[in-house]
Scaffold this motif. Structure first.
Motif: not given
Length: 317
Positions: A209-227, A248-256
């Motif tokens: 769960x990530x709620x960091x007021x606009x910095x969500x992509x940075x959190x997800x991209x810092x967890x690339x190995x986990x994702x 945002x685009x990079x985060x969504x691509x990582x998740x897809x």
């Protein structure tokens, strides 16, 4: 079951721990170092306390009483924070928690979702850099005898010291990292999420769960190995192009690319005024709520059509 809503005079509770400023216009008056007691850092404005109704998985939730975003936990007809999203935890996260899973909660605030996961059977790892919020989180852990670890850090791509601005009134959860050197800013450490978890031993992460007021992509991209390892079964995050479109685009691509399907959960659904137990998962993750993140055109289309921010729920296909 009756709703509990009380105010605690924290000035009495911290008596004997030293004098502190009564000026609540800025959080920098609170202790920011290691304290001898959880109570030493609790805000002296008082706490509200409610019994959260999650069916057979209820828990006690303390929160800073003047936080305007905590209105639903005070409502005896709701007794939950974001009931629509909470209902998804019962439907999607609970089975994993019952097998001894883990919740990763980035931007934990007062710890609502960490406590909800714990009530469902999970342990948790919570990341909360704001001392005032973290002290309430630790107080919640204490009164619920919850199982978890609290990290006093922000999460992002680089290990560095950053500044945060924290509102003293209104919606306190809008505390966020700022690029400028603003008055009353807090200095906090930022770390990569991948540095805290070994992929080989993280196969039972029930939700990130990530709620960091606009910095969500940075959190997800810092967890690339986990994702990419598909160790995380579900992801719940605020999606906030109104704050920050970077990444945002990079985060969504990582998740897809990692095999997640995405659903939009707008605020009227997330905060529907119902008890958690009266909400079906299909009401929240409806067929028309699915978001196509399969290519850059559809990703950009979704970004462009979000008014300011919304919520995304992602799960492994």
């Amino acid at each position: 079951m009756l709703t509990i809503f009380v105010f605690i005079n924290l000035a009495i509770l911290v008596k004997g721990h030293g004098a502190r400023s009564r000026n609540h216009a800025a959080w920098q008056h609170l202790n920011v170092g290691h304290s001898q007691s959880i109570l030493e850092q609790l805000p002296s404005t008082g706490l509200g306390m409610s019994r959260i109704d999650a069916g057979n998985h209820s828990f006690t939730y303390a929160f800073i009483a003047h936080d305007e975003d905590s209105f639903q936990v005070k409502d005896p007809m709701v007794r939950a924070l974001e009931p629509g999203l909470s209902a998804l935890w019962l439907a999607k996260v609970k089975p994993c928690c019952e097998r001894g899973g883990v919740v990763i909660d980035v931007g934990s605030h007062f710890g609502y979702y960490s406590l909800l996961g714990n009530a469902l059977g999970c342990s948790f790892e919570a990341f909360e850099p704001v001392p005032a919020f973290r002290s309430v989180l630790e107080f919640n852990i204490m009164i619920n005898r919850a199982r978890g670890i609290v990290h006093p850090y922000a999460v992002g791509l680089m290990r560095e010291t950053v500044h945060m601005i924290v509102p003293a009134t209104g919606i306190l959860g809008t505390a966020r990292i700022t690029d400028g050197d603003e008055d009353n800013a807090l200095s906090v450490e930022k770390h990569r999420l991948d540095n805290f978890f070994q992929v080989d031993h993280s196969e039972n992460i029930c939700i990130l769960k990530v709620d960091v007021e606009g910095y969500e992509p940075e959190v997800l991209l810092s967890a690339k190995e986990l994702v990419r390892s598909r160790a995380i079964r579900n992801v719940m995050l605020e999606f906030s192009p109104g704050y920050n479109k970077a990444g945002l685009l990079d985060m969504l691509q990582l998740l897809y690319d990692s095999g997640y399907e995405a659903f939009n959960v707008p605020w009227d659904t997330a905060k529907v005024a119902k008890r958690i137990g009266n909400i079906e998962a299909s009401e929240v993750l409806c067929s028309t709520c699915r978001v196509d993140i399969s290519n850059n055109d559809t990703r950009q289309h979704f970004i462009d059509h979000v008014n300011f921010n919304t919520n995304l729920w992602l799960q492994l296909e």
